[in-house]
Design a protein around this motif. Structure first.
Motif, PDB file in Angstrom:
ATOM      1  N   LEU A 265       0.827  -1.201   0.000  1.00 34.69           N
ATOM      2  CA  LEU A 265       0.000   0.000   0.000  1.00 34.69           C
ATOM      3  C   LEU A 265       0.865   1.256   0.000  1.00 34.69           C
ATOM      4  O   LEU A 265       0.517   2.265  -0.637  1.00 34.69           O
ATOM      5  CB  LEU A 265      -0.927  -0.003   1.213  1.00 34.69           C
ATOM      6  CG  LEU A 265      -2.054  -1.044   1.198  1.00 34.69           C
ATOM      7  CD1 LEU A 265      -2.808  -1.025   2.521  1.00 34.69           C
ATOM      8  CD2 LEU A 265      -3.016  -0.788   0.039  1.00 34.69           C
ATOM      9  N   ALA A 266       1.978   1.224   0.732  1.00 35.81           N
ATOM     10  CA  ALA A 266       2.868   2.383   0.785  1.00 35.81           C
ATOM     11  C   ALA A 266       3.417   2.698  -0.602  1.00 35.81           C
ATOM     12  O   ALA A 266       3.419   3.855  -1.046  1.00 35.81           O
ATOM     13  CB  ALA A 266       4.011   2.132   1.768  1.00 35.81           C
ATOM     14  N   ARG A 267       3.864   1.667  -1.308  1.00 32.12           N
ATOM     15  CA  ARG A 267       4.395   1.886  -2.656  1.00 32.12           C
ATOM     16  C   ARG A 267       3.299   2.331  -3.610  1.00 32.12           C
ATOM     17  O   ARG A 267       3.531   3.166  -4.488  1.00 32.12           O
ATOM     18  CB  ARG A 267       5.073   0.620  -3.155  1.00 32.12           C
ATOM     19  CG  ARG A 267       6.452   0.425  -2.558  1.00 32.12           C
ATOM     20  CD  ARG A 267       7.312  -0.464  -3.392  1.00 32.12           C
ATOM     21  NE  ARG A 267       8.716  -0.188  -3.140  1.00 32.12           N
ATOM     22  CZ  ARG A 267       9.699  -1.052  -3.378  1.00 32.12           C
ATOM     23  NH1 ARG A 267       9.406  -2.228  -3.889  1.00 32.12           N
ATOM     24  NH2 ARG A 267      10.945  -0.721  -3.134  1.00 32.12           N
ATOM     25  N   ASP A 311       9.304   2.099  -6.190  1.00 28.36           N
ATOM     26  CA  ASP A 311       8.259   3.123  -6.173  1.00 28.36           C
ATOM     27  C   ASP A 311       7.960   3.618  -7.580  1.00 28.36           C
ATOM     28  O   ASP A 311       6.799   3.786  -7.969  1.00 28.36           O
ATOM     29  CB  ASP A 311       8.687   4.308  -5.298  1.00 28.36           C
ATOM     30  CG  ASP A 311       8.903   3.924  -3.847  1.00 28.36           C
ATOM     31  OD1 ASP A 311       8.207   3.013  -3.370  1.00 28.36           O
ATOM     32  OD2 ASP A 311       9.764   4.535  -3.202  1.00 28.36           O
ATOM     33  N   PHE A 312       9.016   3.865  -8.352  1.00 22.81           N
ATOM     34  CA  PHE A 312       8.832   4.362  -9.714  1.00 22.81           C
ATOM     35  C   PHE A 312       8.225   3.294 -10.626  1.00 22.81           C
ATOM     36  O   PHE A 312       7.429   3.596 -11.514  1.00 22.81           O
ATOM     37  CB  PHE A 312      10.166   4.826 -10.299  1.00 22.81           C
ATOM     38  CG  PHE A 312      10.684   6.104  -9.704  1.00 22.81           C
ATOM     39  CD1 PHE A 312      10.021   7.299  -9.910  1.00 22.81           C
ATOM     40  CD2 PHE A 312      11.824   6.111  -8.927  1.00 22.81           C
ATOM     41  CE1 PHE A 312      10.491   8.487  -9.359  1.00 22.81           C
ATOM     42  CE2 PHE A 312      12.308   7.285  -8.373  1.00 22.81           C
ATOM     43  CZ  PHE A 312      11.639   8.477  -8.585  1.00 22.81           C
ATOM     44  N   ALA A 313       8.588   2.043 -10.402  1.00 23.87           N
ATOM     45  CA  ALA A 313       8.169   0.975 -11.310  1.00 23.87           C
ATOM     46  C   ALA A 313       6.658   0.799 -11.345  1.00 23.87           C
ATOM     47  O   ALA A 313       6.102   0.392 -12.370  1.00 23.87           O
ATOM     48  CB  ALA A 313       8.842  -0.340 -10.909  1.00 23.87           C
ATOM     49  N   LEU A 314       5.972   1.109 -10.247  1.00 24.67           N
ATOM     50  CA  LEU A 314       4.530   0.901 -10.173  1.00 24.67           C
ATOM     51  C   LEU A 314       3.724   1.991 -10.876  1.00 24.67           C
ATOM     52  O   LEU A 314       2.549   1.804 -11.172  1.00 24.67           O
ATOM     53  CB  LEU A 314       4.084   0.809  -8.710  1.00 24.67           C
ATOM     54  CG  LEU A 314       4.488  -0.449  -7.950  1.00 24.67           C
ATOM     55  CD1 LEU A 314       4.050  -0.336  -6.495  1.00 24.67           C
ATOM     56  CD2 LEU A 314       3.881  -1.690  -8.590  1.00 24.67           C
ATOM     57  N   ALA A 315       4.338   3.137 -11.106  1.00 23.30           N
ATOM     58  CA  ALA A 315       3.603   4.281 -11.652  1.00 23.30           C
ATOM     59  C   ALA A 315       3.461   4.181 -13.166  1.00 23.30           C
ATOM     60  O   ALA A 315       4.362   3.687 -13.849  1.00 23.30           O
ATOM     61  CB  ALA A 315       4.301   5.586 -11.287  1.00 23.30           C
TER      62      ALA A 315
END
Length: 561
Positions: A265-267, A311-315
């Protein structure tokens, strides 16, 4: 049997909910909010109206209303708290009901909202029930659903981390909470002046791991008054302090989730920051002054430096690219191009640079920002770039569209035709639909004039393919009528691909200016092509002499004042 179940269920549902209405200096709307809560019926045990130190008579209005309504209790704060968190916490402390929900003074609950949420919470044994919120633009009345993907159908979420999309709905007002759950876990809003307090409260709720019942019913109407004298916190983004506050709230929400062991959830919350907040504020950068831009850029770089690769990979790609540009440059750069990528759908306009090894890059000046994903991403998801020119003329108005190549991907797909629709800003209906064929442009792949100074002179590089394709069609402006119209495009390719997008408003000489053109139906039309905040082409039309006079009169009054 069904009738018997309904009779048995009725009394158990009564007097279960407290609706907390908060307000500050909002005498014009607060009683409407309270009445919408009282009108929910016997399920509402009490409405607690918390006045946050108003000086406009709001509290007195509420006290008078309470004389005739025993379910209404007024709590008066002696001084304004500066935010929404403290008055909501007062409501949590004061309630005696098993469930609590929140309403802002300038919004309303639609009929049946409380019953729908209560049925879901009680029937599914859930600590939280959530439903659809709609943003209602006033005075037009146009409604836009908030996070509709979450509420497309009813669902029970027993473990929030399995539905990471939950972090995208940061609102607290479209939800019903079990009071004991909030108190047991010490879940409260940040006190005092803390903009975007919803972000933190929602993170604290999710961190506690509640069972959540999601319903498809409309349960909250969020009124958006952009012309109000005092804008809400979420709408007043003109100062850089607003961005600083948003980053602070996002960071605290992330820390809350991570501290509770909810890494997924944080990511997901950081991915949401990149795809929503970063893109929204980036679209407005060219409207701000140099001092704002410099400080915004520095704040954003510092916050993005705390992100890791996961973090970047999920966006989604547009947010990642904007973040890369900000991290790669110490100073604000390429703002026009950044705004285009931040648009929805994203647009990446030429020139299209390549590194020495042929890898697509943002520009020759920022080769660290690679765009390799454009070589493999499906065509229907590519940030295609279309420039639009609308030329109102007495002898006939024409729309000219130019589709740019994108590292050879357009040529491979084969541009065939474009469906263009002018969609009403007021209610979203299509006013005029047109179709035109794409033809290869005879000119080479040159950078548009309004980008030449922004991209540092980076050229398209070798192997960039054909320059562009053009499509042109006449436009019957009289068929549109009065109002504001957005241009939406559906690009069709020979390989069967369809890509929906918008068009960049070309700003060449004489293109974005008011014109008066003759009309057989209306006599005359006042036509204003213009660029939206995202740079897209839109159109305002005022038909007839009276319409023209009214528009010119409003413009004159603005100039005089």
């Amino acid at each position: 049997m069904e009738a018997m179940r309904a009779v048995q269920a009725g009394p158990s549902r009564q007097s279960q909910v407290c609706v907390v209405v908060i307000g500050y200096d909002d005498a014009a709307h607060v009683t409407d909010a309270v009445r919408s809560a009282l009108a929910q019926g016997p399920s509402v045990r009490e409405v607690i109206a918390v006045d946050d130190g108003s000086a406009d008579g709001s509290a007195d209005l509420l006290e008078r209303l309470a004389l005739d309504e025993p379910r209404l209790r007024v709590v008066r704060r002696k001084a304004n708290s500066g935010g929404c968190g403290s008055p909501r916490n007062d409501g949590i402390d004061a309630t005696t009901a098993p469930y609590v929900m929140f309403v802002d003074s300038d919004d309303v609950l639609p009929p049946g909202a409380v019953d729908a949420l209560l049925d879901a919470a009680a029937g599914r044994g859930a600590e939280v029930a959530a439903g659809l919120c709609v943003r209602r633009e006033l005075p037009s009345g146009r409604e836009v659903p908030w996070q509709p993907e979450l509420y497309a159908r009813a669902a029970l979420v027993t473990v929030p981390s399995r539905r990471t999309r939950l972090v995208h709905d940061t609102l607290c007002v479209n939800k019903l909470y079990r009071t004991a759950f909030l108190r047991e876990h010490g879940i409260r809003f940040p006190e005092g002046r803390f903009p975007y307090e919803d972000f933190v409260f929602t993170a604290r709720v999710l961190a506690a791991g509640p069972r959540m019942a999601l319903i498809a019913d409309r349960v909250y109407v969020w009124h958006v008054r952009r012309s109000a004298e005092r804008l809400s916190i979420s709408l007043d983004r003109s100062g850089v302090d607003n961005w600083r506050a948003r980053i602070t709230a996002h960071a605290l929400a992330y820390d809350t989730l991570l501290g509770a062991g909810e890494k997924r959830l944080a990511r997901a919350s950081r991915a949401r920051f990149l795809d929503h907040a970063l893109r929204m504020y980036a679209r407005e950068l060219d409207l701000r002054g140099p001092a704002y831009r410099r400080e915004w850029w520095a704040l954003t770089r510092a916050y993005l430096a705390t992100f890791d690769a996961g973090d970047f990979a999920l966006a989604p790609a547009p947010g990642r690219v904007i973040a890369q540009v900000v991290l790669a440059s110490e100073k604000p750069c390429d703002l026009t191009r950044v705004k285009e990528v931040a648009a929805r759908p994203a647009r990446l306009r030429p020139p299209y640079a390549r590194a020495a090894d042929g890898t697509p890059v943002w520009s020759a000046g920022l080769p660290r920002v690679t765009l390799e994903h454009l070589l493999f991403r499906p065509v229907h998801l590519l940030p295609v770039a279309v420039d639009a020119e609308l030329r109102p003329r007495a002898r006939g108005t024409r729309l000219r569209l130019r589709l740019h190549e994108l590292y050879g991907r357009m040529a491979d797909a084969g541009p065939a035709s474009v469906d263009a629709e002018f969609v009403s800003r007021r209610d979203g209906t299509a006013g005029l639909a047109l179709t035109a064929e794409f033809l290869p442009d005879a000119t080479g792949p040159a950078a548009p004039a309004d980008l030449a100074d922004e991209v540092g002179g980076s050229g398209p590089g070798p192997g960039s393919g054909p320059g562009s394709w053009t499509a042109e069609t006449p436009v019957d402006l009289a068929a549109l009528g009065s109002g504001t119209w957005d241009l939406r495009l559906r690009l069709r390719f020979h390989d069967g691909t369809v890509r929906e997008t918008t068009a960049h408003a070309s700003a060449g000489p004489g293109l974005l200016r008011r014109s008066v053109v003759p009309s057989r139906r209306h006599g005359v039309l006042l036509v204003q092509p213009y660029a939206t905040r995202a740079g897209s082409l839109a159109l305002r039309i005022a038909p007839g002499p009276r319409g023209v006079a009214a528009v010119l009169g409003r413009r004159l009054r603005r100039l005089l004042h």
